[in-house]
Design a protein around this motif. Structure first.
Motif, mmCIF file in Angstrom:
data_model
loop_
_atom_site.group_PDB
_atom_site.id
_atom_site.type_symbol
_atom_site.label_atom_id
_atom_site.label_comp_id
_atom_site.label_asym_id
_atom_site.label_seq_id
_atom_site.Cartn_x
_atom_site.Cartn_y
_atom_site.Cartn_z
ATOM 1 N N GLN A 3 0.842 -1.186 0.000
ATOM 2 C CA GLN A 3 0.000 0.000 0.000
ATOM 3 C C GLN A 3 0.879 1.239 0.000
ATOM 4 O O GLN A 3 1.654 1.469 0.920
ATOM 5 C CB GLN A 3 -0.917 -0.001 1.221
ATOM 6 N N ARG A 4 0.764 2.036 -1.050
ATOM 7 C CA ARG A 4 1.542 3.261 -1.191
ATOM 8 C C ARG A 4 1.014 4.323 -0.223
ATOM 9 O O ARG A 4 -0.196 4.492 -0.074
ATOM 10 C CB ARG A 4 1.423 3.759 -2.636
ATOM 11 N N ASP A 81 -11.921 0.987 5.847
ATOM 12 C CA ASP A 81 -10.631 0.397 5.487
ATOM 13 C C ASP A 81 -10.205 -0.694 6.463
ATOM 14 O O ASP A 81 -9.474 -1.598 6.100
ATOM 15 C CB ASP A 81 -9.566 1.492 5.423
ATOM 16 N N ILE A 82 -10.657 -0.612 7.703
ATOM 17 C CA ILE A 82 -10.306 -1.653 8.680
ATOM 18 C C ILE A 82 -11.460 -2.642 8.871
ATOM 19 O O ILE A 82 -11.432 -3.458 9.784
ATOM 20 C CB ILE A 82 -9.879 -1.042 10.039
ATOM 21 N N GLY A 83 -12.483 -2.532 8.004
ATOM 22 C CA GLY A 83 -13.576 -3.493 8.036
ATOM 23 C C GLY A 83 -14.717 -3.145 8.970
ATOM 24 O O GLY A 83 -15.555 -3.990 9.275
ATOM 25 N N SER A 110 -4.406 -1.069 7.400
ATOM 26 C CA SER A 110 -5.492 -1.409 6.487
ATOM 27 C C SER A 110 -5.617 -2.914 6.345
ATOM 28 O O SER A 110 -4.630 -3.637 6.494
ATOM 29 C CB SER A 110 -5.210 -0.823 5.101
ATOM 30 N N GLN A 111 -6.812 -3.371 6.040
ATOM 31 C CA GLN A 111 -6.961 -4.777 5.702
ATOM 32 C C GLN A 111 -6.258 -4.991 4.362
ATOM 33 O O GLN A 111 -6.502 -4.248 3.408
ATOM 34 C CB GLN A 111 -8.436 -5.160 5.599
ATOM 35 N N PRO A 112 -5.378 -5.978 4.269
ATOM 36 C CA PRO A 112 -4.561 -6.142 3.063
ATOM 37 C C PRO A 112 -5.303 -6.719 1.860
ATOM 38 O O PRO A 112 -4.728 -6.857 0.792
ATOM 39 C CB PRO A 112 -3.461 -7.093 3.533
ATOM 40 N N VAL A 120 -8.423 -2.431 -1.831
ATOM 41 C CA VAL A 120 -7.401 -1.817 -0.983
ATOM 42 C C VAL A 120 -7.015 -0.469 -1.605
ATOM 43 O O VAL A 120 -6.685 -0.405 -2.789
ATOM 44 C CB VAL A 120 -6.158 -2.725 -0.870
ATOM 45 N N PRO A 121 -7.044 0.627 -0.832
ATOM 46 C CA PRO A 121 -6.703 1.941 -1.402
ATOM 47 C C PRO A 121 -5.198 2.086 -1.623
ATOM 48 O O PRO A 121 -4.385 1.517 -0.885
ATOM 49 C CB PRO A 121 -7.183 2.930 -0.345
ATOM 50 N N ASN A 122 -4.838 2.842 -2.661
ATOM 51 C CA ASN A 122 -3.452 3.187 -2.977
ATOM 52 C C ASN A 122 -2.561 1.964 -3.129
ATOM 53 O O ASN A 122 -1.416 1.960 -2.697
ATOM 54 C CB ASN A 122 -2.855 4.106 -1.894
#
Length: 125
Positions: A3-4, A81-83, A110-112, A120-122
């Motif tokens: 994740q960037r 993002d963490i569910g 973040s959840q991978p 997954v963002p970024n």
């Protein structure tokens, strides 16, 4: 794949220009915390420039009102993002305990994998 991490300016653009009133999807940890830092710095600068007088209060109120929806949106997307559901943001109304729980959740990684709220963002390959 990893994740960037987004930059300070990129996080502000993402929250205000791309997702002004967006409560769906996911926001990375870096996007959330950079935007939170931006709102804090902006509040301090407005207080330093305009003071606590009537003009300062009016300007701060207008700026806070303009940033309300992006702030809520990025917070809800961070919980996604963490569910967690965005409704968990109402924990903020619980004195002390609610804020502590929210800060711990907002600091979680973040959840991978993609979850029910989106990919997954970024994500960088």
């Amino acid at each position: 794949m990893y994740q960037r991490q987004v930059s300070f300016v990129e996080a502000i653009k993402m929250a205000i220009q791309q997702n002004y009133c967006n409560f769906s999807g996911r926001s990375s940890r870096s996007e959330y915390w950079w935007f939170t830092l931006f709102t804090f710095i902006l509040g301090v600068l407005l207080t330093l420039i305009f003071g606590d007088g009537t003009l300062g209060s009016v300007i701060s109120g207008v700026v806070n009102l303009a940033l309300l929806l992006p702030s809520l949106g990025v917070a809800v997307r961070r919980l996604h993002d963490i569910g967690k559901s965005g409704w968990w943001l109402f924990l903020a109304f619980l004195p002390i305990v609610g804020w502590i729980i929210l800060i711990v959740w907002e600091c979680k990684e973040s959840q991978p994998v993609p979850n029910e709220y989106g990919p997954v963002p970024n994500l960088a390959y």
